[in-house]
Scaffold this active site. Structure first.
Site, PDB file in Angstrom:
ATOM      1  N   HIS A  63       1.142  69.479  49.597  1.00 37.51           N
ATOM      2  CA  HIS A  63       0.898  69.518  51.017  1.00 37.51           C
ATOM      3  C   HIS A  63      -0.366  70.206  51.219  1.00 37.51           C
ATOM      4  O   HIS A  63      -0.935  70.769  50.411  1.00 37.51           O
ATOM      5  CB  HIS A  63       1.892  69.882  51.762  1.00 37.51           C
ATOM      6  CG  HIS A  63       2.383  71.337  51.492  1.00 37.51           C
ATOM      7  ND1 HIS A  63       3.116  71.858  50.496  1.00 37.51           N
ATOM      8  CD2 HIS A  63       2.409  72.390  52.568  1.00 37.51           C
ATOM      9  CE1 HIS A  63       3.408  72.954  50.700  1.00 37.51           C
ATOM     10  NE2 HIS A  63       2.911  73.463  51.864  1.00 37.51           N
ATOM     11  N   HIS A  65      -1.125  72.772  53.281  1.00 35.81           N
ATOM     12  CA  HIS A  65      -1.092  74.086  53.805  1.00 35.81           C
ATOM     13  C   HIS A  65      -2.187  74.808  52.821  1.00 35.81           C
ATOM     14  O   HIS A  65      -2.233  74.458  51.763  1.00 35.81           O
ATOM     15  CB  HIS A  65       0.175  74.872  53.995  1.00 35.81           C
ATOM     16  CG  HIS A  65       0.761  74.460  55.157  1.00 35.81           C
ATOM     17  ND1 HIS A  65       2.344  74.604  55.311  1.00 35.81           N
ATOM     18  CD2 HIS A  65       0.434  74.284  56.376  1.00 35.81           C
ATOM     19  CE1 HIS A  65       2.770  74.056  56.474  1.00 35.81           C
ATOM     20  NE2 HIS A  65       1.533  73.842  57.319  1.00 35.81           N
ATOM     21  N   ASP A  67      -2.330  77.829  51.295  1.00 34.63           N
ATOM     22  CA  ASP A  67      -1.682  78.356  50.156  1.00 34.63           C
ATOM     23  C   ASP A  67      -1.478  77.454  49.047  1.00 34.63           C
ATOM     24  O   ASP A  67      -1.064  77.912  47.952  1.00 34.63           O
ATOM     25  CB  ASP A  67      -0.523  79.144  50.379  1.00 34.63           C
ATOM     26  CG  ASP A  67       0.495  78.447  51.089  1.00 34.63           C
ATOM     27  OD1 ASP A  67       0.346  77.727  51.846  1.00 34.63           O
ATOM     28  OD2 ASP A  67       1.960  78.685  50.529  1.00 34.63           O
ATOM     29  N   HIS A  68      -1.646  76.147  49.216  1.00 38.20           N
ATOM     30  CA  HIS A  68      -1.494  75.181  48.207  1.00 38.20           C
ATOM     31  C   HIS A  68      -2.874  74.162  47.765  1.00 38.20           C
ATOM     32  O   HIS A  68      -2.829  73.806  46.942  1.00 38.20           O
ATOM     33  CB  HIS A  68      -0.393  74.227  48.475  1.00 38.20           C
ATOM     34  CG  HIS A  68       0.951  74.765  48.681  1.00 38.20           C
ATOM     35  ND1 HIS A  68       1.959  74.888  47.874  1.00 38.20           N
ATOM     36  CD2 HIS A  68       1.506  75.545  49.804  1.00 38.20           C
ATOM     37  CE1 HIS A  68       2.962  75.283  48.186  1.00 38.20           C
ATOM     38  NE2 HIS A  68       2.547  75.913  49.483  1.00 38.20           N
ATOM     39  N   HIS A 271       7.928  80.287  45.232  1.00 39.25           N
ATOM     40  CA  HIS A 271       7.193  80.395  46.557  1.00 39.25           C
ATOM     41  C   HIS A 271       7.919  81.646  47.093  1.00 39.25           C
ATOM     42  O   HIS A 271       8.514  81.430  48.255  1.00 39.25           O
ATOM     43  CB  HIS A 271       7.539  79.091  47.366  1.00 39.25           C
ATOM     44  CG  HIS A 271       6.448  79.010  48.544  1.00 39.25           C
ATOM     45  ND1 HIS A 271       6.990  79.183  49.841  1.00 39.25           N
ATOM     46  CD2 HIS A 271       5.349  78.519  48.793  1.00 39.25           C
ATOM     47  CE1 HIS A 271       5.998  79.009  50.674  1.00 39.25           C
ATOM     48  NE2 HIS A 271       4.918  78.663  49.820  1.00 39.25           N
TER      49      HIS A 271
END
Length: 308
Positions: A63, A65, A67-68, A271
């Site tokens: 996805h 966001h 942090d990814h 995570h």
């Protein structure tokens, strides 16, 4: 084949946990690494491993966001100067990934010296990659989020050469032909090839989730059932199910409850929120009693093949 964790932390990195990035190391089998997510500082994390950026040929983004994905532009640019020239790369991810990358490269005036293909995926899309069927798994995370199920093809069993010698068949090219034929003949006697081939070697199944609330739907559980490895987030570790649900995340004990009957081999928890201390992690790990492992950065897990 093995699974490597380059970043095991949640949205806010800590001194011990970088944001999320994983690698499926299938260099021995298919001469490549498969990258899943690209947390900030990805290229710096790779420097502490033996991973060659030029051998990362497929990337899967769960996805969008930060942090990814914030490590993705830097990695793509550096790959161009780390042996990647002319070696094609495909990136799979949600809608918006192409626009974000194209805008980033346009504004920063960055160019690549290798072909880049961006494929925006949809729920339950099927992708063929090497000897894998990849299933795109829809998740629940506020924004579009996916998991990826990598199912390797089964492999025909080993040829039982001792049995072939017993019927008088000497080693030679015919041995290779037997595995692809239904029958073969020796001294006017017809034999079934299957009687001289060992048990089928089952292809490995690796299920990697992006950020998500937990899902107890039977169709979903059947899709991930019998995975050799399930990778699932647990941003919350201490019986905070309602809070996890409110924030579109998962809680570790709830994960164990949902997955207790799906017959996985390994469950890797990732995570992890930066608010948990080392003592918190040790405490929760002790309670898992072997049912799951809480990942840490540079954690490696071998994934052997299995005989049916």
């Amino acid at each position: 084949m093995k699974f490597t964790v380059l970043g095991s932390g949640a949205g806010l990195p800590s001194k011990d946990r970088n944001t999320q990035s994983f690698v499926i190391d299938c260099v021995l089998e298919y001469n490549e690494y498969i990258l899943i997510d690209a947390g900030e500082a990805l290229q710096h994390r790779i420097l502490h491993t033996h991973i060659k950026p030029s051998k990362i040929k497929n990337i899967f983004i769960t996805h969008l966001h930060g942090d990814h994905i914030f490590g993705l532009p830097g990695f793509l640019s550096s790959r161009a100067f780390q042996g990647g020239e002319g070696i094609p790369l495909k990136i799979y991810g949600p809608r918006g990934l192409r626009e974000w990358l194209e805008t980033t490269f346009r504004i920063s005036e960055s160019t690549l010296n290798y072909p880049l293909e961006i494929i925006e995926v949809e729920a339950h899309m099927k992708i063929r990659l090497n000897n894998f069927d990849v299933h795109v798994l829809p998740l629940s995370h506020g924004i579009e989020s996916f998991g990826y199920i990598f199912k390797e093809d089964d492999k025909i069993g080993e040829l039982q050469t001792d049995k072939l010698r017993e019927i008088g068949l000497k080693p030679g090219p015919v041995y290779g032909e037997i595995k692809s034929a239904e029958t073969f003949t020796v001294d006017n006697t017809v034999y079934k090839s299957a009687d001289f081939i060992g048990e089928t070697i089952r292809g490995r199944k690796i299920t990697v989730h992006g950020d998500t609330r937990l899902n107890s739907d039977e169709e979903y559980l059947n899709l991930i059932r019998n995975s050799d490895l399930v990778v699932h987030e647990a941003t919350f570790l201490k019986n905070e199910r309602e809070k996890a649900h409110d924030y579109f995340h998962s809680e570790v004990n709830h994960v164990l409850d949902i997955f207790k009957d799906i017959n996985y081999k390994e469950l890797l928890i990732v995570h992890i929120s930066s608010r948990y201390t080392d003592e918190d992690i040790k405490e929760v790990s002790a309670l898992l009693e072997g049912r799951a492992v809480i990942a840490y950065d540079y954690f490696e897990l071998p994934i052997p093949r299995n005989v049916k």
